[in-house]
Write a protein that holds these residues in place. Sequence first.
Motif, mmCIF file in Angstrom:
data_model
loop_
_atom_site.group_PDB
_atom_site.id
_atom_site.type_symbol
_atom_site.label_atom_id
_atom_site.label_comp_id
_atom_site.label_asym_id
_atom_site.label_seq_id
_atom_site.Cartn_x
_atom_site.Cartn_y
_atom_site.Cartn_z
ATOM 1 N N THR A 83 36.787 38.954 50.206
ATOM 2 C CA THR A 83 35.580 38.887 49.080
ATOM 3 C C THR A 83 34.279 38.625 50.145
ATOM 4 O O THR A 83 34.586 38.239 51.270
ATOM 5 C CB THR A 83 35.796 37.441 48.351
ATOM 6 O OG1 THR A 83 35.652 36.358 48.943
ATOM 7 C CG2 THR A 83 36.964 37.431 47.561
ATOM 8 N N VAL A 84 33.271 38.692 49.675
ATOM 9 C CA VAL A 84 32.058 38.245 50.394
ATOM 10 C C VAL A 84 32.060 36.668 50.021
ATOM 11 O O VAL A 84 32.758 36.150 49.339
ATOM 12 C CB VAL A 84 30.725 38.770 49.573
ATOM 13 C CG1 VAL A 84 30.720 40.358 49.591
ATOM 14 C CG2 VAL A 84 30.652 38.543 48.235
ATOM 15 N N PRO A 85 31.134 36.044 50.838
ATOM 16 C CA PRO A 85 30.887 34.726 50.693
ATOM 17 C C PRO A 85 30.450 34.528 49.211
ATOM 18 O O PRO A 85 29.463 35.087 48.887
ATOM 19 C CB PRO A 85 30.125 34.223 51.746
ATOM 20 C CG PRO A 85 29.805 35.356 52.930
ATOM 21 C CD PRO A 85 30.492 36.426 52.058
ATOM 22 N N ALA A 86 30.945 33.282 48.700
ATOM 23 C CA ALA A 86 30.363 32.898 47.229
ATOM 24 C C ALA A 86 30.622 34.193 46.277
ATOM 25 O O ALA A 86 29.820 34.308 45.537
ATOM 26 C CB ALA A 86 28.974 32.526 47.166
ATOM 27 N N GLY A 87 31.654 34.928 46.277
ATOM 28 C CA GLY A 87 32.048 36.152 45.721
ATOM 29 C C GLY A 87 32.628 35.747 44.319
ATOM 30 O O GLY A 87 32.924 34.441 43.834
ATOM 31 N N GLY A 88 33.233 36.635 43.710
ATOM 32 C CA GLY A 88 33.663 36.539 42.241
ATOM 33 C C GLY A 88 35.224 36.748 42.505
ATOM 34 O O GLY A 88 35.756 37.103 43.495
ATOM 35 N N ARG A 89 36.009 36.422 41.441
ATOM 36 C CA ARG A 89 37.455 36.431 41.434
ATOM 37 C C ARG A 89 38.057 37.806 41.002
ATOM 38 O O ARG A 89 39.320 38.041 41.282
ATOM 39 C CB ARG A 89 38.078 35.586 40.452
ATOM 40 C CG ARG A 89 37.823 35.747 38.956
ATOM 41 C CD ARG A 89 38.292 34.722 38.192
ATOM 42 N NE ARG A 89 38.144 34.976 36.764
ATOM 43 C CZ ARG A 89 39.097 35.591 36.018
ATOM 44 N NH1 ARG A 89 40.425 35.750 36.669
ATOM 45 N NH2 ARG A 89 39.124 35.981 34.925
ATOM 46 N N LEU A 90 37.368 38.998 40.618
ATOM 47 C CA LEU A 90 37.552 40.093 40.211
ATOM 48 C C LEU A 90 37.495 41.187 41.341
ATOM 49 O O LEU A 90 38.366 42.353 41.056
ATOM 50 C CB LEU A 90 36.986 40.573 38.987
ATOM 51 C CG LEU A 90 37.539 39.563 37.854
ATOM 52 C CD1 LEU A 90 36.578 40.189 36.620
ATOM 53 C CD2 LEU A 90 38.964 39.548 37.503
ATOM 54 N N ASP A 91 36.617 41.300 42.166
ATOM 55 C CA ASP A 91 36.068 42.229 42.993
ATOM 56 C C ASP A 91 37.243 42.567 43.802
ATOM 57 O O ASP A 91 37.252 41.752 44.757
ATOM 58 C CB ASP A 91 34.764 41.986 43.657
ATOM 59 C CG ASP A 91 34.403 43.284 44.531
ATOM 60 O OD1 ASP A 91 35.005 44.220 44.712
ATOM 61 O OD2 ASP A 91 33.280 42.648 45.249
ATOM 62 N N GLY A 92 37.810 43.622 43.794
ATOM 63 C CA GLY A 92 39.034 44.207 44.592
ATOM 64 C C GLY A 92 40.254 43.566 44.275
ATOM 65 O O GLY A 92 41.343 44.211 43.901
ATOM 66 N N ALA A 93 40.204 42.271 44.019
ATOM 67 C CA ALA A 93 41.407 41.300 43.476
ATOM 68 C C ALA A 93 41.999 42.004 42.385
ATOM 69 O O ALA A 93 43.308 42.131 42.039
ATOM 70 C CB ALA A 93 41.013 39.871 43.297
ATOM 71 N N TYR A 94 41.312 42.504 41.339
ATOM 72 C CA TYR A 94 41.850 43.005 40.114
ATOM 73 C C TYR A 94 42.636 44.369 40.276
ATOM 74 O O TYR A 94 43.632 44.206 39.860
ATOM 75 C CB TYR A 94 40.679 43.109 39.058
ATOM 76 C CG TYR A 94 40.980 43.802 38.265
ATOM 77 C CD1 TYR A 94 42.079 43.566 36.969
ATOM 78 C CD2 TYR A 94 40.301 45.091 37.539
ATOM 79 C CE1 TYR A 94 42.395 44.428 35.967
ATOM 80 C CE2 TYR A 94 40.514 45.998 36.500
ATOM 81 C CZ TYR A 94 41.544 45.482 35.621
ATOM 82 O OH TYR A 94 42.046 46.368 34.726
ATOM 83 N N GLY A 95 41.929 44.917 41.220
ATOM 84 C CA GLY A 95 42.883 46.366 41.524
ATOM 85 C C GLY A 95 44.049 46.176 42.033
ATOM 86 O O GLY A 95 45.007 46.920 41.987
ATOM 87 N N VAL A 96 44.430 45.183 43.051
ATOM 88 C CA VAL A 96 45.477 44.871 43.666
ATOM 89 C C VAL A 96 46.517 44.111 42.825
ATOM 90 O O VAL A 96 47.659 44.271 42.567
ATOM 91 C CB VAL A 96 45.024 43.805 44.699
ATOM 92 C CG1 VAL A 96 46.673 43.445 45.474
ATOM 93 C CG2 VAL A 96 44.304 44.723 45.671
ATOM 94 N N MET A 97 45.987 43.082 41.975
ATOM 95 C CA MET A 97 46.890 42.421 41.011
ATOM 96 C C MET A 97 47.311 43.408 39.808
ATOM 97 O O MET A 97 48.465 43.381 39.393
ATOM 98 C CB MET A 97 46.182 41.054 40.364
ATOM 99 C CG MET A 97 45.946 40.395 41.363
ATOM 100 S SD MET A 97 47.453 39.324 42.101
ATOM 101 C CE MET A 97 47.355 40.442 43.684
#
Length: 379
Positions: A83-97
Motif C-alpha cells: 500500500t501507500v502510507p495511510a492507504g486503503g484496504r482494497l487497492d491491490g489487496a482486493y484483486g489478490v484476495m
Amino acid sequence: MTPRISGARLLETLERLAAFGGRPDGGVDRVAGSVEDLRARAWLAGQLRARGLVSWTDETGNVFGHTPNVRGGRLLVGSHTDTVPAGGRLDGAYGVMAALEALTTLHEQGHPAADSLEIVSFWDEEGAQPESSGGMVGSTALCAGPHLADLSAFVELHIEQGPRMELAGQELCVVDGIVGVDRHLIRVVGEANHAGTTPFSLRRDAGRVLARATAGAHDLMRSVSDTLVGNIGSLTLDPGAPNVIPGAAQLVLELRSPDEDVLTRCADLVLQHARAVAAEDGCTIEHWMLSHKPVVAFDEGIRTLLEKVCRSTGRPAGSLYSYAGHDAGVLSAHVPTAMVFVPSTRGVSHSPHEHTDDRLLTQGAQVLLEAVIAHHDSR
C-alpha cells in the motif's frame, strides 16, 4: 453448474489482510519491504498451503500460488498487496484476495480450470518508498524472467479508484487500457536580488512567473480535451528565502490521457503560456521531459471474454480507461492482458476512507472466477 465463490470467506480474508499494517482510522500502512508487508506475504503463502495449494516466492518477492497439478500456459490472475502510507484496504489487496478465492473454489470443487490458473501478489506496485524506482517492480521483474514463458494471459481485478462508475451507475467495467502519463519539468530562470532594495520595475522575479504560469496552466489543461487530467503538485523557489527575489523556480507538470496527441498538445500549450509570461518579466524558460509512459491498450480477445462473462451476470459491463497505473500495464506488453473494475465509493482511494460495498466485491470476484473458467474453455 458454475461454481460459486464464498463471499463470506472473501470478505474475511480481506479483513485479515487489512490487519497487517492496520491503522486506528481504518487505513493501512503496508509499504513494500516493510515488516508488515513481509508478514502479509508470509500470511498469504500460509493461506495457500493451508488450502492444499502450492505457494512459492521468486527472488524479487512476488508470491505465487497454484494447484499441485498446474500446467503450462497458465492464466495469471492477481494484483498487489503493498500500500501507500495511510492507504486503503482494497487497492491491490482486493484483486489478490479475489484471485485466492477463485483458485480455492475451483480447487475445492475439482474443476479442471484450477490446474490452468496461477495467482500472484506482485512486489512493490506502489513505489511508495523514497528510494523506489517508481513502482511496478515485481511485474517488471516477472516480464524479464523465465517464468513469463509459463503464462498465456493475465487478468487483474481492481477497484476503480475514481468516481466514474458510481456516477454512471455501473457495477462492472471492462477496462479498455491505461492512459499515457507524461511528466515535465519547467524551470523559470530570472535573477536573484535583495527583495527589500530592488524596485518592482527592475525585478526579474522567477517566482512571480512561476505563480502566473501555474495559475494559467489549469485553465489550459481543461480546455484541451475532456479525456485529459493534469496536475502541478511540485513547486520550488530558489533560494527560497523571504527576503530574496527568486532567481529560479520550477514546477513538475503531470498529464494523463488515453490520447497521445492530447498529451503533446497540452504540454505545448502550457509551455507556450509559460514562455509568454516569462518574457513579460525578463525571464526565460527551460524544459525537460522527465518521463513518458505510453498509452496501453488491453487485448481485444480477453476484453471480449470479460464482457461476455459480465453480461451473463445480468449487469452488462461498461468500458473505460484506467487513469491510474497497474501491473496489468506492464504485463500487457508481453501477454494478452485485461482488467475488470468494480466501483469505488465516492471515487476515494489511497485513503483510509477507501470503500466498495461487500455485494459489489463479491460480485466482482464471481466474475473473475467465471472468467477463469471461460478462458480455460476457450483454449
